[in-house]
Write a protein that holds these residues in place. Structure first.
Motif, PDB file in Angstrom:
ATOM      1  N   ASP A 103       1.953   7.538   5.317  1.00  0.00           N
ATOM      2  CA  ASP A 103       1.142   7.710   6.250  1.00  0.00           C
ATOM      3  C   ASP A 103       0.076   8.698   6.252  1.00  0.00           C
ATOM      4  O   ASP A 103      -0.497   9.091   7.326  1.00  0.00           O
ATOM      5  N   ARG A 104      -0.258   9.096   5.155  1.00  0.00           N
ATOM      6  CA  ARG A 104      -1.356  10.171   5.163  1.00  0.00           C
ATOM      7  C   ARG A 104      -2.353   9.915   3.592  1.00  0.00           C
ATOM      8  O   ARG A 104      -1.870   9.352   2.694  1.00  0.00           O
ATOM      9  N   LEU A 105      -3.384  10.413   3.935  1.00  0.00           N
ATOM     10  CA  LEU A 105      -4.344  10.111   2.755  1.00  0.00           C
ATOM     11  C   LEU A 105      -5.020  11.590   2.808  1.00  0.00           C
ATOM     12  O   LEU A 105      -5.855  12.276   3.512  1.00  0.00           O
ATOM     13  N   ARG A 112     -12.565  21.107  -2.017  1.00  0.00           N
ATOM     14  CA  ARG A 112     -12.346  20.715  -0.374  1.00  0.00           C
ATOM     15  C   ARG A 112     -11.445  19.728  -0.383  1.00  0.00           C
ATOM     16  O   ARG A 112     -11.535  18.884  -1.272  1.00  0.00           O
ATOM     17  N   GLU A 113     -10.500  19.526   0.577  1.00  0.00           N
ATOM     18  CA  GLU A 113      -9.565  18.272   0.998  1.00  0.00           C
ATOM     19  C   GLU A 113      -9.831  18.177   2.356  1.00  0.00           C
ATOM     20  O   GLU A 113      -9.953  19.050   3.357  1.00  0.00           O
ATOM     21  N   ARG A 114      -9.852  16.905   2.525  1.00  0.00           N
ATOM     22  CA  ARG A 114      -9.944  16.135   4.018  1.00  0.00           C
ATOM     23  C   ARG A 114      -8.751  15.421   4.054  1.00  0.00           C
ATOM     24  O   ARG A 114      -8.389  14.484   3.027  1.00  0.00           O
ATOM     25  N   GLU A 115      -8.037  15.237   5.381  1.00  0.00           N
ATOM     26  CA  GLU A 115      -6.872  14.607   5.390  1.00  0.00           C
ATOM     27  C   GLU A 115      -7.100  13.595   6.326  1.00  0.00           C
ATOM     28  O   GLU A 115      -7.606  13.871   7.427  1.00  0.00           O
ATOM     29  N   PHE A 116      -6.455  12.457   6.388  1.00  0.00           N
ATOM     30  CA  PHE A 116      -6.360  11.567   7.488  1.00  0.00           C
ATOM     31  C   PHE A 116      -5.213  10.739   7.211  1.00  0.00           C
ATOM     32  O   PHE A 116      -4.400  10.440   6.533  1.00  0.00           O
ATOM     33  N   SER A 117      -4.844  10.561   8.903  1.00  0.00           N
ATOM     34  CA  SER A 117      -3.494   9.698   8.916  1.00  0.00           C
ATOM     35  C   SER A 117      -3.767   8.319   8.801  1.00  0.00           C
ATOM     36  O   SER A 117      -4.966   7.981   9.134  1.00  0.00           O
ATOM     37  N   ARG A 118      -2.991   7.580   8.408  1.00  0.00           N
ATOM     38  CA  ARG A 118      -3.143   6.031   8.106  1.00  0.00           C
ATOM     39  C   ARG A 118      -3.249   5.752   9.494  1.00  0.00           C
ATOM     40  O   ARG A 118      -4.194   4.537   9.558  1.00  0.00           O
ATOM     41  N   VAL A 153      -8.352   1.980  -6.814  1.00  0.00           N
ATOM     42  CA  VAL A 153      -8.402   2.446  -5.718  1.00  0.00           C
ATOM     43  C   VAL A 153      -7.895   1.601  -4.425  1.00  0.00           C
ATOM     44  O   VAL A 153      -7.057   1.833  -3.891  1.00  0.00           O
ATOM     45  N   ALA A 154      -8.371   0.135  -4.552  1.00  0.00           N
ATOM     46  CA  ALA A 154      -7.746  -0.866  -3.640  1.00  0.00           C
ATOM     47  C   ALA A 154      -6.153  -1.039  -3.909  1.00  0.00           C
ATOM     48  O   ALA A 154      -5.615  -1.155  -2.897  1.00  0.00           O
ATOM     49  N   ASP A 155      -5.652  -0.819  -5.042  1.00  0.00           N
ATOM     50  CA  ASP A 155      -4.260  -1.098  -5.411  1.00  0.00           C
ATOM     51  C   ASP A 155      -3.493   0.119  -4.563  1.00  0.00           C
ATOM     52  O   ASP A 155      -2.446  -0.098  -3.950  1.00  0.00           O
ATOM     53  N   ALA A 156      -4.169   1.259  -4.564  1.00  0.00           N
ATOM     54  CA  ALA A 156      -3.587   2.419  -4.303  1.00  0.00           C
ATOM     55  C   ALA A 156      -3.225   2.231  -2.641  1.00  0.00           C
ATOM     56  O   ALA A 156      -2.339   2.634  -2.024  1.00  0.00           O
ATOM     57  N   PHE A 157      -4.350   1.836  -2.205  1.00  0.00           N
ATOM     58  CA  PHE A 157      -4.492   1.603  -0.695  1.00  0.00           C
ATOM     59  C   PHE A 157      -3.457   0.751  -0.005  1.00  0.00           C
ATOM     60  O   PHE A 157      -2.770   0.987   0.977  1.00  0.00           O
ATOM     61  N   ALA A 158      -3.669  -0.448  -0.907  1.00  0.00           N
ATOM     62  CA  ALA A 158      -2.865  -1.610  -0.171  1.00  0.00           C
ATOM     63  C   ALA A 158      -1.204  -1.230  -0.400  1.00  0.00           C
ATOM     64  O   ALA A 158      -0.499  -1.378   0.374  1.00  0.00           O
ATOM     65  N   ALA A 159      -0.763  -0.288  -1.661  1.00  0.00           N
ATOM     66  CA  ALA A 159       0.351  -0.177  -1.794  1.00  0.00           C
ATOM     67  C   ALA A 159       0.898   0.888  -0.892  1.00  0.00           C
ATOM     68  O   ALA A 159       2.257   0.746  -0.642  1.00  0.00           O
ATOM     69  N   HIS A 160       0.200   1.516  -0.036  1.00  0.00           N
ATOM     70  CA  HIS A 160       0.611   2.487   1.070  1.00  0.00           C
ATOM     71  C   HIS A 160       0.222   2.060   2.266  1.00  0.00           C
ATOM     72  O   HIS A 160       0.407   2.835   3.234  1.00  0.00           O
ATOM     73  N   GLY A 161       0.070   0.757   2.516  1.00  0.00           N
ATOM     74  CA  GLY A 161      -0.141  -0.015   4.028  1.00  0.00           C
ATOM     75  C   GLY A 161      -1.544   0.291   4.511  1.00  0.00           C
ATOM     76  O   GLY A 161      -1.562   0.021   5.729  1.00  0.00           O
ATOM     77  N   PHE A 162      -2.615   1.016   3.833  1.00  0.00           N
ATOM     78  CA  PHE A 162      -3.807   1.088   4.404  1.00  0.00           C
ATOM     79  C   PHE A 162      -4.715  -0.216   4.270  1.00  0.00           C
ATOM     80  O   PHE A 162      -4.360  -0.892   3.295  1.00  0.00           O
ATOM     81  N   ALA A 163      -5.208  -0.468   5.415  1.00  0.00           N
ATOM     82  CA  ALA A 163      -6.049  -1.895   5.448  1.00  0.00           C
ATOM     83  C   ALA A 163      -7.356  -1.547   4.416  1.00  0.00           C
ATOM     84  O   ALA A 163      -7.809  -0.567   4.395  1.00  0.00           O
ATOM     85  N   TRP A 164      -7.385  -2.717   3.542  1.00  0.00           N
ATOM     86  CA  TRP A 164      -8.509  -2.724   2.655  1.00  0.00           C
ATOM     87  C   TRP A 164      -9.324  -3.953   2.744  1.00  0.00           C
ATOM     88  O   TRP A 164      -8.787  -5.165   3.061  1.00  0.00           O
ATOM     89  N   ALA A 165     -10.425  -3.456   2.621  1.00  0.00           N
ATOM     90  CA  ALA A 165     -11.632  -4.744   2.808  1.00  0.00           C
ATOM     91  C   ALA A 165     -12.360  -4.672   1.448  1.00  0.00           C
ATOM     92  O   ALA A 165     -12.677  -3.521   0.667  1.00  0.00           O
ATOM     93  N   ASP A 166     -12.723  -5.996   0.913  1.00  0.00           N
ATOM     94  CA  ASP A 166     -13.567  -5.895  -0.247  1.00  0.00           C
ATOM     95  C   ASP A 166     -15.159  -5.550   0.000  1.00  0.00           C
ATOM     96  O   ASP A 166     -15.822  -5.422  -1.091  1.00  0.00           O
ATOM     97  N   ALA A 167     -15.461  -5.687   1.209  1.00  0.00           N
ATOM     98  CA  ALA A 167     -16.886  -5.242   1.658  1.00  0.00           C
ATOM     99  C   ALA A 167     -17.076  -4.704   3.224  1.00  0.00           C
ATOM    100  O   ALA A 167     -15.883  -4.912   3.676  1.00  0.00           O
TER     101      ALA A 167
END
Length: 247
Positions: A103-105, A112-118, A153-167
């Motif tokens: 639930d977190r990125l 510097r760290e920036r945090e975003f919720s899914r 990067v795409a695999d990591a986002f998809a593996a954690h349930g984040f929506a990913w777009a190719d463009a």
């Protein structure tokens, strides 16, 4: 914790683990080795160059050349190698590292760290060498330089349930900015005009250019830089084209 530094991120099991996506170890070692070797080579060449310059009365930098000529031959290559390693440390410090959980990125770079919720991220994608996160109103949450392998990067986002777009789902909405362009919110033309100077001089990474990008975001404008030209679109429509709604 699952750490991915050499290949595609693996899908985490139910219950959730942390995945870290950073620069591959062999790449980092290679960068250090190349920079150290280049620094040593430059240091080795400085001695003969300095000796040659002092034989030319008309040549500039006579004083520094004489000073370099007094340095023992083995010292300059060592100093150059150390300088190369320091440059490598600076480059490593600026590299982006991703930490994803269920639930977190977290984006980490330049100390510097920036945090975003899914839940806050409607979609993520790569725009050339930049990672972009969009919110549900179509605005940019972040646009961050990213040298990581796109597939990882795409695999990591998809593996954690984040929506990913190719463009970029809003690609067709961008228009090139010209002074006085119609359709912009009040004040946006002035910000774009102010941003043009640091953009043309130093590029998108310039601190002023980044700060003014954030100001445009607050005005409801997304700006995209292509060959130091500014392209813009407005935002503020929840659940825009291609983006999932909060529900």
């Amino acid at each position: 914790m699952e750490t991915d530094k050499s290949g595609p991120a693996r899908r985490e099991p139910e219950g959730g683990r942390l995945t870290v996506v950073g620069q591959a170890v062999w790449t980092t070692v290679g960068v250090y080795a190349v920079l150290a070797a280049l620094g040593a080579a430059v240091g080795w060449g400085l001695g003969p160059l300095a000796d040659w310059l002092v034989t030319l009365p008309w040549a500039p930098l006579q004083g520094p050349a004489e000073l370099v000529g007094t340095v023992p031959a083995g010292v300059l290559p060592a100093v150059g190698a150390v300088a190369g390693l320091v440059l490598g440390l600076v480059a490593q410090h600026e590299q982006l590292t991703l930490r994803l959980s269920g639930d977190r990125l977290v984006l980490a770079s330049e100390g510097r760290e920036r945090e975003f919720s899914r839940a806050a991220v409607a979609v993520a994608f790569l725009d050339r060498k930049q990672l972009v996160l969009l919110g549900h109103d179509g605005g940019e949450l972040v646009r961050q330089g990213c040298e990581l392998a796109p597939g990882r990067v795409a695999d990591a986002f998809a593996a954690h349930g984040f929506a990913w777009a190719d463009a970029d789902p809003y690609e067709a909405e961008f228009r090139r900015w010209v002074p006085g362009a119609p359709g912009l919110p009040e004040g946006a033309n002035a910000v774009l005009a102010a941003r043009r100077k640091p953009l043309e001089k130093n590029g998108p990474a310039d601190g002023d250019a980044r700060e003014l990008r954030e100001e445009l975001g607050r005005l409801g404008v997304v700006v995209r830089d292509v060959k130091r030209r500014q392209y813009w679109r407005s935002h503020g429509r929840p659940g825009g084209p291609g983006l999932p709604s909060d529900g």
